[in-house]
Design a protein around this motif. Structure first.
Motif, PDB file in Angstrom:
ATOM      1  N   ILE A 121     -22.164 -25.770 -35.374  1.00 14.32           N
ATOM      2  CA  ILE A 121     -21.286 -26.143 -36.486  1.00 14.32           C
ATOM      3  C   ILE A 121     -20.946 -27.635 -36.479  1.00 14.32           C
ATOM      4  O   ILE A 121     -20.351 -28.147 -37.416  1.00 14.32           O
TER       5      ILE A 121
ATOM      6  N   LYS B  54     -18.575 -27.662 -39.629  1.00 14.03           N
ATOM      7  CA  LYS B  54     -18.818 -26.970 -40.890  1.00 14.03           C
ATOM      8  C   LYS B  54     -18.699 -25.467 -40.648  1.00 14.03           C
ATOM      9  O   LYS B  54     -19.442 -24.906 -39.847  1.00 14.03           O
ATOM     10  N   LEU B  55     -17.747 -24.858 -41.338  1.00 16.91           N
ATOM     11  CA  LEU B  55     -17.500 -23.428 -41.203  1.00 16.91           C
ATOM     12  C   LEU B  55     -17.667 -22.740 -42.553  1.00 16.91           C
ATOM     13  O   LEU B  55     -17.312 -23.302 -43.574  1.00 16.91           O
ATOM     14  N   SER B  56     -18.192 -21.545 -42.533  1.00 14.60           N
ATOM     15  CA  SER B  56     -18.307 -20.745 -43.757  1.00 14.60           C
ATOM     16  C   SER B  56     -17.536 -19.454 -43.563  1.00 14.60           C
ATOM     17  O   SER B  56     -17.558 -18.861 -42.483  1.00 14.60           O
ATOM     18  N   PHE B  57     -16.864 -19.027 -44.623  1.00 15.39           N
ATOM     19  CA  PHE B  57     -16.085 -17.791 -44.569  1.00 15.39           C
ATOM     20  C   PHE B  57     -16.559 -16.837 -45.612  1.00 15.39           C
ATOM     21  O   PHE B  57     -17.051 -17.186 -46.623  1.00 15.39           O
TER      22      PHE B  57
END
Length: 132
Positions: free
Chosen positions: A109, A129-132
């Motif tokens: 990330i 960078k995170l995705s939810f």
């Protein structure tokens, strides 16, 4: 659909501002052409990429109707467990041309980067960078 091995797609085929995309991969080289009609004229983007001896190579030429044009070249390489190193050079042709150089190291990330626009002081940053 596909015509002679070339994937072709048209978005909003009946619209005056339709977009046409053609792409092909052959002998390890991927090429993509995108054209769209806009009020100011025509936009086009050509992307060509390949991998040679573990180096990812890509060139992008972007031409915009009545606006700026971009040329970009990038080289990337996976460095084992360290992550992926990528260098990018971009030149935007406008009333005042702008050249940007960027080096990034990405692992999971995290992305650490160094960037310089023309001769201005360079900037460095670290981002997740995170995705939810």
């Amino acid at each position: 659909g596909t015509i002679g091995g070339i994937a072709v797609a048209v978005t909003d085929v009946a619209a005056e501002t339709r977009e046409t995309t053609a792409s092909i991969t052959s002998a390890g080289v991927t090429a993509k052409v995108v054209h769209n009609k806009v009020t100011a004229g025509h936009n086009s983007e050509i992307t060509v990429g390949t991998t040679v001896a573990g180096l990812g190579l890509e060139a992008v030429m972007d031409r915009n109707a009545g606006a700026t044009n971009d040329n970009e070249v990038s080289v990337s390489r996976a460095l084992g467990t360290l992550g992926t190193l990528k260098g990018t050079w971009n030149k935007t042709d406008a009333a005042t041309p702008v050249t940007t150089k960027t080096v990034e190291l990405t692992r999971g990330i995290w992305t650490a980067s160094w960037s310089q626009v023309d001769s201005a002081d360079a900037t460095t940053k670290l981002e997740a960078k995170l995705s939810f």
